[in-house]
Design an enzyme around this catalytic site. Structure first.
Site, PDB file in Angstrom:
ATOM      1  N   ASP A 294       0.854  -1.178   0.000  1.00 18.27           N
ATOM      2  CA  ASP A 294       0.000   0.000   0.000  1.00 18.27           C
ATOM      3  C   ASP A 294       0.891   1.230   0.000  1.00 18.27           C
ATOM      4  O   ASP A 294       2.042   1.180   0.456  1.00 18.27           O
ATOM      5  CB  ASP A 294      -0.890  -0.014   1.258  1.00 18.27           C
ATOM      6  CG  ASP A 294      -1.918   1.105   1.285  1.00 18.27           C
ATOM      7  OD1 ASP A 294      -2.062   1.817   0.277  1.00 18.27           O
ATOM      8  OD2 ASP A 294      -2.581   1.265   2.327  1.00 18.27           O
ATOM      9  N   GLN A 472      -4.661   3.938   2.385  1.00 18.95           N
ATOM     10  CA  GLN A 472      -5.922   3.293   2.016  1.00 18.95           C
ATOM     11  C   GLN A 472      -5.966   2.891   0.539  1.00 18.95           C
ATOM     12  O   GLN A 472      -7.009   2.967  -0.105  1.00 18.95           O
ATOM     13  CB  GLN A 472      -7.125   4.188   2.353  1.00 18.95           C
ATOM     14  CG  GLN A 472      -7.047   4.916   3.682  1.00 18.95           C
ATOM     15  CD  GLN A 472      -6.750   4.012   4.876  1.00 18.95           C
ATOM     16  OE1 GLN A 472      -6.952   2.811   4.813  1.00 18.95           O
ATOM     17  NE2 GLN A 472      -6.241   4.591   5.942  1.00 18.95           N
ATOM     18  N   HIS A 473      -4.818   2.459   0.024  1.00 17.07           N
ATOM     19  CA  HIS A 473      -4.730   1.947  -1.341  1.00 17.07           C
ATOM     20  C   HIS A 473      -4.144   0.535  -1.338  1.00 17.07           C
ATOM     21  O   HIS A 473      -3.174   0.259  -2.052  1.00 17.07           O
ATOM     22  CB  HIS A 473      -3.862   2.865  -2.212  1.00 17.07           C
ATOM     23  CG  HIS A 473      -4.383   4.247  -2.366  1.00 17.07           C
ATOM     24  ND1 HIS A 473      -3.581   5.321  -2.700  1.00 17.07           N
ATOM     25  CD2 HIS A 473      -5.640   4.746  -2.250  1.00 17.07           C
ATOM     26  CE1 HIS A 473      -4.311   6.417  -2.774  1.00 17.07           C
ATOM     27  NE2 HIS A 473      -5.569   6.096  -2.500  1.00 17.07           N
ATOM     28  N   PRO A 474      -4.691  -0.394  -0.569  1.00 16.24           N
ATOM     29  CA  PRO A 474      -4.101  -1.739  -0.492  1.00 16.24           C
ATOM     30  C   PRO A 474      -4.308  -2.511  -1.798  1.00 16.24           C
ATOM     31  O   PRO A 474      -5.367  -2.420  -2.428  1.00 16.24           O
ATOM     32  CB  PRO A 474      -4.868  -2.389   0.661  1.00 16.24           C
ATOM     33  CG  PRO A 474      -6.214  -1.723   0.628  1.00 16.24           C
ATOM     34  CD  PRO A 474      -5.921  -0.297   0.250  1.00 16.24           C
TER      35      PRO A 474
END
Length: 544
Positions: A294, A472-474
């Protein structure tokens, strides 16, 4: 298969950014019966649809899974907050709405890693197919698609000053981060329409055809696998346990946390881990839940000399009332914006071929931002957030429990390598440089965080370890490719299991250099096209 099962051609688990696109496109031909399962409720919460409302949904358990990580060793053993959408539209219903695709070369790298058909020239048509670009169609953008992409009109003087300061700091202007080049500074476009959020659910599920069944409050607990083939999905509803049959395929679209969790619960994953959880091993697949990464997010904030920030809105009952009236009557004012209007893509080292740093301007500053609350300072403030786009660390998603309703056990690997550390330090020093430029000096009173007293690398690294968070970009926990370190092939078929695919951000072999919502919707578009192509080519149905 239990007798209480219903039969569909396709079952899609998860109505998030990709799942909505997959289900909507599979159903629009009217040739196939499609079941879309969503664990959360319908997207009726009014704050979902107001651009500034994501500050509310960020801490609302009714529409947000509100996960936390395991203690992070390189982050002083802190548990990091992981907000994820739990409603139709998934995280596209609670995110910041930025429309960013990443760098062209990101997708060419996917192809170089063996993912045939995922190079930039191959994915661009699916970005364009999804898009209804307010600026009109061109070589990079499409019109007529279901996903509205708009310019922000509520930009304000602070974002203008920040961009002027960026240019003064040596960063060139860029009118379109999704056009010919990514690098530079400019205004973001958002997935909005008429000053309303335009989530994947609004894009693909607003007028569902009769052959599409959308089941909300339906939590998928297991993919049913018989004789090496996915034949259905077990899920829990308010009325109890149900099982539905998929005569053609099951498509798992639960996101970078939910998809590996469901595969693990279904007996697909590292054999020893499954045995430890007392789950029958259907197929030993070490890559399920591995390779998680992430973007890493740090922040720096300043007290502002003018009452023009969102702090001033939140701290005044009168201002909030006036903003509500203005938005309700005219769809204008601060509630019509996401508060993240401007940004930067740049390189931490000039020798790099692609930007590895993204900077977001937040027109607010906070004294607390956690899963419990978002509390602004009681004076005007703004924040610049340096994001490391190309982390070397790789983490895992595992089962915290064999209970399908328990949180997944998420462990990142932030700040382990020297490159990851140096990139984070560069980001903090760069936003300080921007804040020191003449264009921003009239707005800056003093630095709130990290604080001007922190000057050495050791001091700043300690601050980063204490305050850094997931962006919050997994992605990449069910990575695409060939070989033992991947979960799906370039057609998104799960290795060794017939009738099962994964379609969401988890299949990215490497995270793209930018926000992941637009690429995830593209993945959904391309997945649906491949599924329909394979079906028309004569892939057998269980009902045949």
């Amino acid at each position: 298969m239990p007798a209480d099962s219903d039969t569909y051609d396709f079952i899609v688990t998860g109505a998030g950014s990709a799942g909505c696109a997959v289900a909507g496109r599979l159903a629009e031909s009217r040739l196939y019966r499609v079941l879309l399962l969503e664990a959360g409720p319908p997207d009726k919460n009014p704050w979902i649809h107001i651009p500034l409302g994501y500050a509310k949904t960020y801490v609302d358990p009714a529409v947000n899974w509100m996960f936390e990580t395991e203690p992070q060793p390189q982050m002083k053993n802190r548990r990091l907050y992981l907000p994820r959408g739990k409603t139709l539209g998934g995280s596209s219903s609670i995110n910041g709405m930025l429309y960013v695709r990443g760098h062209h070369a990101d997708y060419d790298e996917w192809r170089q890693r063996g993912c045939t058909g995922w190079d930039w020239d191959s994915v661009l048509p699916y970005f364009k197919k999804a898009e209804n670009q307010a600026r009109g169609a061109d070589a990079f953008h499409g019109t007529g698609g279901p996903l509205h992409v708009s310019d922000q009109t509520e930009k304000g003087e602070l974002s203008k000053a920040v961009l002027e300061a960026c240019v003064q700091a040596g960063i060139p202007p860029n009118p379109d981060f999704n056009g010919a080049r990514q690098e530079g500074c400019g205004y973001y476009q958002t997935t909005t329409n008429n000053k309303r959020r335009w989530s994947a659910a609004k894009a693909y599920l607003s007028n569902p055809p009769p052959n599409l069944t959308i089941q909300t409050n339906a939590h998928a607990t297991r993919v049913v696998i018989e004789n090496g083939r996915a034949t259905g999905v077990e899920y829990q509803t308010a009325g109890g346990r149900r099982v539905s049959r998929a005569s053609r395929e099951v498509i798992v679209s639960g996101g970078a946390y939910g998809s590996p969790q469901l595969l693990l619960l279904s007996g697909l994953g590292p054999a020893q881990h499954l045995q430890d959880m007392d789950i029958e091993v259907i197929r030993d697949m070490p890559a399920v839940g591995s390779n998680l990464h992430d973007h890493f997010n740090t922040t720096a904030s300043w007290r502002c000399s003018k009452a023009i920030t969102l702090n001033d809105l939140q701290n005044s009952t009168l201002r909030k009332m006036l903003a509500g009236v203005r938005y309700g009557l005219f769809r204008s004012g601060p509630m019509a914006s996401n508060g993240i209007t401007a940004g930067v893509f740049t390189r931490s080292d000039p020798r790099l071929e692609r930007p590895d740093i993204q900077i977001n301007l937040f027109e607010w500053s906070t004294k607390e931002r956690s899963r419990d609350a978002v509390i602004p300072h009681d004076f005007p403030g703004f924040t610049m957030s340096p994001v490391h786009l190309r982390p070397e660390g790789r983490g895992t998603v595992r089962l915290g429990s064999p209970d399908p309703f328990a949180w997944p056990a998420v462990l990142f690997d932030y700040l382990r390598t020297d490159y990851d550390i140096q990139a984070a330090l560069f980001g903090i020093r760069l936003v300080r440089k921007i804040a020191a430029q003449p264009a921003l000096q009239p707005y800056v009173v003093n630095e709130l965080s990290p604080g001007s007293e922190l000057t050495t690398d050791d001091d700043l690294l300690d601050f980063i370890r204490r305050t850094g968070v997931s962006n919050q970009h997994p992605t990449s926990s069910c990575a695409m490719g060939n070989g033992p370190n991947t979960v799906v092939d370039p057609r998104l078929k799960v290795h060794g299991i017939a009738g099962l695919r994964v379609a969401d951000a988890s299949i990215m072999p490497v995270v793209v250099g930018g926000n992941t919502n637009a690429p995830t919707i593209m993945i959904g578009e391309k997945a649906a096209a491949m599924i329909l192509e394979d079906t028309r080519a004569g892939a057998p149905s269980l009902a045949a």
